[in-house]
Write a protein that holds these residues in place. Structure first.
Motif, short mmCIF file in Angstrom:
data_model
loop_
_atom_site.label_atom_id
_atom_site.label_comp_id
_atom_site.label_asym_id
_atom_site.label_seq_id
_atom_site.Cartn_x
_atom_site.Cartn_y
_atom_site.Cartn_z
N HIS A 18 0.84 -1.20 0.00
CA HIS A 18 0.00 0.00 0.00
C HIS A 18 0.88 1.25 0.00
O HIS A 18 1.97 1.26 0.60
CB HIS A 18 -0.92 0.00 1.22
N LEU A 19 0.42 2.28 -0.68
CA LEU A 19 1.18 3.52 -0.85
C LEU A 19 0.58 4.66 -0.06
O LEU A 19 -0.63 4.69 0.22
CB LEU A 19 1.22 3.92 -2.32
N ASP A 20 1.44 5.60 0.27
CA ASP A 20 1.03 6.88 0.83
C ASP A 20 1.77 7.94 0.04
O ASP A 20 2.92 8.26 0.34
CB ASP A 20 1.36 6.96 2.31
N ASP A 22 4.16 9.14 -2.54
CA ASP A 22 5.29 8.51 -3.22
C ASP A 22 6.06 7.56 -2.30
O ASP A 22 7.16 7.13 -2.62
CB ASP A 22 6.24 9.57 -3.79
N ARG A 23 5.45 7.22 -1.17
CA ARG A 23 6.10 6.37 -0.17
C ARG A 23 5.36 5.05 0.01
O ARG A 23 4.16 4.94 -0.27
CB ARG A 23 6.16 7.07 1.19
N ILE A 24 6.10 4.06 0.47
CA ILE A 24 5.48 2.78 0.84
C ILE A 24 4.86 2.94 2.21
O ILE A 24 5.55 3.33 3.17
CB ILE A 24 6.52 1.65 0.83
N ARG A 340 10.90 5.31 -0.52
CA ARG A 340 10.28 5.75 -1.77
C ARG A 340 9.69 4.55 -2.49
O ARG A 340 10.29 3.47 -2.53
CB ARG A 340 11.31 6.43 -2.65
N ALA A 341 8.52 4.74 -3.06
CA ALA A 341 7.81 3.64 -3.74
C ALA A 341 8.37 3.44 -5.13
O ALA A 341 7.80 3.87 -6.13
CB ALA A 341 6.31 3.92 -3.79
N ASP A 342 9.54 2.79 -5.19
CA ASP A 342 10.16 2.36 -6.44
C ASP A 342 10.06 0.85 -6.49
O ASP A 342 10.56 0.17 -5.57
CB ASP A 342 11.64 2.75 -6.47
N SER A 358 8.79 6.50 -7.64
CA SER A 358 8.23 7.56 -6.77
C SER A 358 6.70 7.50 -6.74
O SER A 358 6.02 8.53 -6.77
CB SER A 358 8.69 8.94 -7.25
N GLY A 359 6.15 6.28 -6.67
CA GLY A 359 4.72 6.10 -6.53
C GLY A 359 3.91 6.24 -7.78
O GLY A 359 2.68 6.16 -7.75
#
Length: 362
Positions: A18-20, A22-24, A340-342, A358-359
């Motif tokens: 789950h994302l927030d 651009d972050r995990i 970071r959501a990479d 980055s999401g």
């Protein structure tokens, strides 16, 4: 929400990520996870180009296209590597690439040379090889303003240890590579602050039981991350597995060492002013020396898994360890909350389905 077999630093979780922004935000188990592998976005700290484009000329437009090519193969963070060059090109490349670093297209610049061994130059142009210059490095560090991430040096060259100390003092990674140095000379470089071994085994004096040389020195140094080109050409799979087991996944980094020809047809290409012929995906100079690779990081991951390494170790080697090696571990390189959501989504055959940086899906 992204569903699949999520490869975290603690193991594989069948569930959802789950994302927030651009972050995990979280990774949660789920009984109905999709038939996909979810790995952290790949981090390539040694790459000269790809898709017909190069980093080696200091051309920002070329660099942007090369980065975009590798992004489509799952590399969400990368250094632009130059080969041995005149100082003027080194300076101009840093200035040209600084805006791309600020934009996030690149994570920084890597100079593979010119302070390398003539005896182990490989595909480096011998015309440009020279002893380390503190004046050159001081000027580059000043104008780079943090965008110079790594410099590869042969520790046996005059002034090498002082250059390594200067880089370390400025927070720039000093790497040992293209060296004919002895075991003792490489250990001295590590003591001076070198923390990366450039494409271990390649461009180095081979191991001998009475003079272990650079390979043993680097493998056995607990502060050194060893780069490994997992293409089945630079390293036999047995050597790849041996090195990864010896150093551990926390000290092993998969790299591509890719050149312009990655993703392109066989033919002739240029690398730092030298003509490279690519045949059956292998890049060589006329003298037979391997000249970079045609590898992408997703292919390196498949090769490493095929060599018998575990998926958690391979994910660490392709993302977590290289991110830490260049000082980015607090920002990216693993699938855990706060980073970071990479990420890279792979199918059951480990082929790239889609890539997130980055999401945002690219």
């Amino acid at each position: 929400m992204i569903s699949g077999r999520i490869v975290t630093p603690d193991g594989v979780v069948a569930g959802s990520l789950h994302l927030d922004g651009d972050r995990i935000a979280s990774v949660e188990p789920c009984a109905s996870a999709a038939d996909r592998w979810i790995l952290p976005g790949f981090v390539d700290i040694h790459n000269h180009g790809g898709g017909g484009f190069t980093f080696t000329t200091g051309d920002a437009a070329q660099a942007r296209e090369a980065a975009a090519f590798h992004l489509r193969h799952g590399t969400t963070t990368m250094l632009a590597s130059l080969v041995s060059s005149p100082f003027e090109l080194m300076r101009d490349a840093v200035l040209a690439y600084a805006p791309l670093v600020a934009e996030g297209v690149l994570a920084g610049v890597h100079f593979e040379g010119p302070y390398l061994s003539h005896a182990r130059c490989g595909a480096q142009n011998p015309e440009f090889l020279r002893d380390p210059s503190l004046d050159e490095l001081t000027e580059i560090l000043k104008i780079a303003e943090g965008s110079l991430r790594m410099v590869t040096i042969a520790p046996e060259r005059a002034g090498a240890l002082d250059a390594i100390r200067l880089l370390a003092e400025h927070g720039t990674v000093a790497a040992v590579g293209h060296t004919d140095g002895s075991y003792a000379e490489v250990l001295a470089a590590v003591e001076a602050g070198a923390t990366v071994g450039t494409h271990l085994f390649n461009g180095m004096r081979p191991v001998h039981h009475r003079e272990p040389g650079p390979i043993v020195a680097l493998l056995d140094s607990p502060t050194v991350v060893c780069e490994l080109v997992a293409d089945g050409v630079h390293l036999h799979d047995g050597t790849l597995a041996f090195a990864a087991h010896s150093a551990g996944s926390a000290r092993s980094a998969l790299i591509t060492d890719a050149m312009t020809a990655a993703g392109m047809p066989d033919g002739e290409y240029d690398l730092g002013g030298l003509t490279v012929t690519v045949a059956d995906r292998v890049a060589r100079l006329a003298n037979g020396s391997i000249a970079g690779s045609t590898l992408t990081m997703d292919a390196a991951v498949r090769q490493a898994l095929g060599a018998g390494l575990s998926v958690t170790d391979v994910a660490a080697m392709a993302a977590t360890t290289p991110a830490r090696a260049i000082g980015l571990a607090d920002e990216l390189g693993a699938l855990r909350p706060g980073l970071r959501a990479d990420l890279v989504e792979l199918d059951a055959e480990l082929r790239v389905v889609r890539v997130m940086k980055s999401g945002e899906w690219i």
